[in-house]
Motif scaffolding. Structure first.
Motif, PDB file in Angstrom:
ATOM      1  N   ASP A  61      40.901  26.940  39.354  1.00 41.15           N
ATOM      2  CA  ASP A  61      42.357  27.056  39.420  1.00 41.15           C
ATOM      3  C   ASP A  61      43.072  25.957  38.652  1.00 41.15           C
TER       4      ASP A  61
ATOM      5  N   GLU B 158      38.885  31.857  47.389  1.00 39.35           N
ATOM      6  CA  GLU B 158      39.781  32.855  46.826  1.00 39.35           C
ATOM      7  C   GLU B 158      39.073  33.680  45.747  1.00 39.35           C
TER       8      GLU B 158
ATOM      9  N   HIS C 186      47.915  31.623  41.229  1.00 36.08           N
ATOM     10  CA  HIS C 186      47.584  31.617  42.646  1.00 36.08           C
ATOM     11  C   HIS C 186      47.648  30.209  43.230  1.00 36.08           C
TER      12      HIS C 186
END
Length: 742
Positions: free
Chosen positions: A725, A678, A239
């Protein structure tokens, strides 16, 4: 910069002289209980965690007896749970998870709350570190040296003040002995190696009593080194990579190469050294003792290199320090702690008195490559007095006084928090009374908090806060095997200096952090119902809770990128709802061995309860000028970085000298996210443990063990981590080693 060796000015000799001059301390009954406990440890019998005495409260009780929800780790289960960080060590307890900023940093999250809302304690006194300042700052406690870890779930403000509005984690290490040892010399040692990061850890602990039985000493030491750990895929999530690269990539291999590190996570190595020496003089009615300890840790910040002017436009180059690529960010943290403790029993109207004093000298240095970026210094002193009074109108109770002072300073081009001096004074009372099948607990506390900002750095005025907390709890013993508990709390928390005065770019988190000097006191009103049922081999515990926060303080992402994501400390009303359940079933005890099945689960939701939006004016500093923005913050919706729901199970077996366990925890996908946040995919972590234990003719014992973690080699990203992330959890790993008990 702190040295890696003990300073020449060693206060231990002075503290020990004080200790030897006054024969106070634990009463004979406590000495006998401590000796019995030591004998049980020496015999290596399994520890009944429900029967372990909880030291976090001055009113003596076990985890089974206390009205307030508490979890305890000790004995074999603590040995199996021990990890590099305190948060990871307690993360499999119901309602408890961990932050994650690489393997060197993990702070406990209790029922969705962390940071300045969860107090981390060293046997009742604060650790004196700055782990609440930012997500990259580690807790200065080494879990491998702990005897017992206690987690108080729900507000613990009555006992420990404003910083425990969400709970407290109390680590017992026995560095200041309170009773003679069962044998003249006893201890334990451990050596282990881990495959996922080439870990090499060694620790030793010695406790002994001199001839005559009054002089008792303690010594411990630990050294750990690891390399960068292995991961099952790429460091950068799919992502995050898609967000960074909007263009289509026809070549899948090129696409993977652009995702950066694969197979190993750069910047995840650790080196930790810890040691302590303590000594006490123990008499028939009390004790007095002192200890000196050091904690030094060096760890990387995965996924972060300080480069490219933090992404600023070219026309701002003159207003910045031209931060060209300087290599990865790493941290060197050093703390020296001096403690003095004493106790005296049978004081007329008081059954006992305990006095504790600790002074900490802490330094945290952030390096950008080989250059020093920012240095955080924190000198703190804390004192605590607890008096357990004789029964008064049928009430057993304790009154306490707590005082602390903190001098915090940050030096460097990117020191995002100004220097401050904080003072806090708190007075509390807690009491309990039995009414046949009912036990009632009441308590109250008032704190006075003041924060003074260095004039040269001030971005806001000095602040004073008064906080008052009240609590009532009841336990109803319906029968010997079944009881219900009810709790009501009103707890208040004063804003921290970081929430009030942060004002700049923080290199370790890669974000611009802006405080609000006008923040008000935060108030939490909690209600909880719990049950505990024990019928033969089956034990069940469950609880549900609701907490209404007025003026909840949180860090909101503005959606602006100005040299990094801009995050502001804000305040609004919020609600937390959650539930926990745990069941243990001893389903067999026969020739095949002793079999035990544990199942647990927890869930928590944190939401802002307002509606619409509100405008906030912010100024991002850039040298001698600022970039000014007006942003709209949502007054409703999900709070950021709330821990996901989980369900887990563990099968345990023991037969003769052997014991083993196999467990799995499923972390659900977290898609109840805040604005500009997110979702995080779910994952399953599977672990296993195997140990062979044998006693020696001399009365000692040896234990050989093998532990497996993330056995499915699954890519796991922690939703509560700012690095989710950029830094997944370690892949499949096997650790093995040997423990010695003597």
């Amino acid at each position: 910069m702190p040295a890696n060796t003990l300073p020449r000015r060693l206060p231990l000799s002075i503290a020990l002289a004080i200790a030897l001059s006054t024969p106070l301390a634990a009463n004979a009954q406590e000495m006998e209980a401590a000796a019995d406990a030591a004998e049980r440890e020496h015999a290596h019998d399994p520890v009944d965690l429900q029967a372990v005495k909880v030291r976090a409260t001055p009113l003596a009780g076990t985890a089974e007896d206390l009205i307030r929800p508490v979890e305890v780790l000790a004995g074999e289960k603590l040995d199996e749970a021990k990890s590099h960080s305190l948060g990871e060590t307690v993360s499999k307890l119901p309602g408890v998870q961990s932050t994650y900023f690489g393997p060197g940093v993990g702070r406990p999250i209790v029922r969705g709350l962390d940071g300045a809302r969860v107090q981390v304690l060293n046997d009742g006194l604060g650790t004196g570190d700055v782990s609440t300042v930012s997500a990259d700052h580690a807790v200065t406690i080494e879990p491998f040296l702990a005897n017992q870890i206690e987690v108080l779930k729900g507000p613990a403000t009555l006992l420990y003040g404003s910083g425990a509005i969400g709970g407290a984690v109390n680590v017992i290490d026995g560095r200041i002995p309170e009773a003679p040892t069962a044998a003249p010399l006893e201890g334990r040692a451990e050596l282990r190696y881990g495959s996922v990061n080439d870990e090499k850890t060694g620790m030793v602990r010695l406790d002994g009593t001199a001839e005559g039985g009054n002089l008792v000493f303690h010594f411990d030491a630990l050294h750990r080194e690891t390399n960068d750990y292995r991961i099952p895929g790429h460091a950068e999530s799919e992502h995050a990579h898609e967000d960074d690269h909007d263009d289509d990539h026809d070549d899948h291999d090129d696409h993977d190469e652009e995702r950066g590190a694969h197979g190993t996570l750069p910047g995840s190595a650790i080196r930790t050294d810890a040691a302590s020496l303590g000594m006490s003089w123990v008499g028939e009615r009390g004790f007095i003792g002192a200890s000196y300890s050091m904690f030094n840790s060096r760890y990387g910040v995965p996924g972060h290199a300080h480069d490219d002017d933090h992404g600023h436009d070219d026309d701002d180059d003159d207003d910045h320090d031209d931060h060209e690529e300087e290599g990865p960010v790493r941290i060197v943290m050093d703390q020296r702690r001096t403690e003095v403790r004493g106790g005296l029993d049978d004081l007329g109207p008081f059954a006992s008195m305990r006095v504790k004093l600790a002074h900490n000298e802490y330094t945290h240095t952030e390096y950008e490559g080989d250059e020093v970026g920012t240095v955080f210094d924190n000198d703190s002193t804390e004192a605590r007095l607890e008096l357990v009074h004789q029964p008064l109108l049928g009430w057993d109770g304790a009154v306490g006084l707590q005082w602390s002072k903190r001098n915090f300073n940050a030096v460097g081009e990117e020191a995002f928090v100004p220097g401050t001096t904080g003072r806090d004074t708190g007075l509390f009372w807690i009491g309990q009374r039995e009414f046949d099948a009912l036990r009632i607990e009441l308590g109250a506390r008032h704190d006075r908090n003041r924060i003074d900002v260095d004039a040269a750095d001030a971005i806001g005025p000095d602040r004073d806060f008064d906080t008052t907390s009240l609590s009532a709890a009841m336990r109803w013993n319906i029968n010997p095997d079944f009881h219900l508990s009810f709790g009501l709390d009103r707890a208040q928390r004063a804003p921290t200096a970081e929430e009030l005065y942060s004002n700049g770019f923080h290199v370790a988190t890669g974000s611009v952090e802006l405080g609000d000097p006008n923040l008000d006191v935060e108030t939490a009103n909690r209600a909880e119902i719990g049950l505990h049922w024990h019928a033969g081999p089956l034990e069940l515990a469950a609880s549900i809770y609701h907490t209404r926060f007025d003026d909840f303080i949180y860090q909101a992402d503005t959606g602006i990128d100005d040299g990094g994501p801009v995050r502001v400390w804000s305040q609004d009303d919020a609600r937390f709802n959650g539930a926990e359940v745990e069941a243990n079933w001893n389903f067999a005890d026969n020739d095949s061995g002793y079999w035990d099945l544990r199942v647990f689960g927890d869930v928590v939701r944190g939401k802002l309860t307002g509606s619409g939006t509100r405008e906030v004016d912010i100024s991002v500093p850039h040298g001698d000028h600022t970039h000014d923005y007006t942003v709209e913050l949502a007054r409703g919706g999900n709070l950021p970085r709330i821990a996901p729901s989980r369900i887990g199970s563990e099968l345990r077996w023991a037969l003769g000298a052997w014991r083993a366990s196999l467990g799995a925890v499923r972390y659900a996908k977290q898609d109840d996210v805040a604005e500009h946040e997110e979702p995080t995919p779910g994952y399953t972590l599977v672990d296993a443990h195997l140990a062979w234990h044998f006693d020696t003719a001399a009365g000692g014992a040896w234990e050989v063990f093998v532990n497996g973690s993330n056995l499915l080699d699954e890519e796991a990203r922690v939703h509560t981590s700012p690095l989710k992330d950029l830094a997944p959890l370690p892949g499949r790993g096997v650790a093995f080693g040997v423990r010695a008990f003597f």
